[in-house]
Write an enzyme that holds these catalytic residues in place. Sequence first.
Site, PDB file in Angstrom:
ATOM      1  N   PRO A   1      51.090  45.830  53.654  1.00  0.00           N
ATOM      2  CA  PRO A   1      50.699  47.231  53.851  1.00  0.00           C
ATOM      3  C   PRO A   1      51.391  47.980  54.985  1.00  0.00           C
ATOM      4  CG  PRO A   1      49.026  45.793  54.744  1.00  0.00           C
ATOM      5  CD  PRO A   1      50.044  44.897  54.104  1.00  0.00           C
ATOM      6  N   CYS A   2      52.664  48.290  54.798  1.00  0.00           N
ATOM      7  CA  CYS A   2      53.399  49.060  55.803  1.00  0.00           C
ATOM      8  C   CYS A   2      52.871  50.491  55.911  1.00  0.00           C
ATOM      9  CB  CYS A   2      54.886  49.036  55.505  1.00  0.00           C
ATOM     10  SG  CYS A   2      55.329  49.512  53.834  1.00  0.00           S
TER      11      CYS A   2
END
Length: 164
Positions: free
Chosen positions: A133-134
Site C-alpha cells: 500500500p504505497c
Amino acid sequence: MKFSPHTVRASLTTPLGPMTLAATDAALVGAWFDGQQHQPSFDEWPVDPGHPLLRAAGQQLLEYFAGQRQHFDLPLDLSGGTAFQQAVWAQLQQIASGSTVSYGHISQHIQNPAAVRAVGAAVGRNPISVIVPCHRVLGAHGALTGYAGGLDRKIALLQLERPL
C-alpha cells in the site's frame, strides 16, 4: 527492477481503471494501473489469465475494491528491487488499512532519517500497487503528494479505506 524470465501476466478491470498483474509460479511480482509511472514493459511476458496466482490476486483485488477485503493473502516477491527499495517496501506492508504515514516516518523506521527523498523514490517504484500500500504514504503534515498511478487514484484508495 529485475523480473524473472518466467513471469506471466494478466489484465484486470477495476473501478479505478485497468490493471496489469504479473506473477511467477511462486509469487505475485507486479500489479500496475495501466499507464502508471515506472511500470516495466510487459511485451516479453506471456498472457496467462488462468494462472492460479493471477486469478487469486485478481479476485482479492476485486473484493478490496468492493469493500469486502482489507488484507491480502498472496505470496509476494519484491526481490527485484535494491536492498534499500526492499526495506522501504517492507515498511509499506506494515501500514494498516485506514492508516497513513509520512515519508519521514518510513525513513526513520528504516534507520535512515535523512533519506526522505530516496524513500519517496522507492515508494514511487513499488511494483505491487494497492497490495503493497504505497498509497498510504503522505507528505509532511498529511499533504497529498504524488502517486505513480495518479493522484486521483490515491485519493480514491484512501477514501475506500477510510474507517467508518
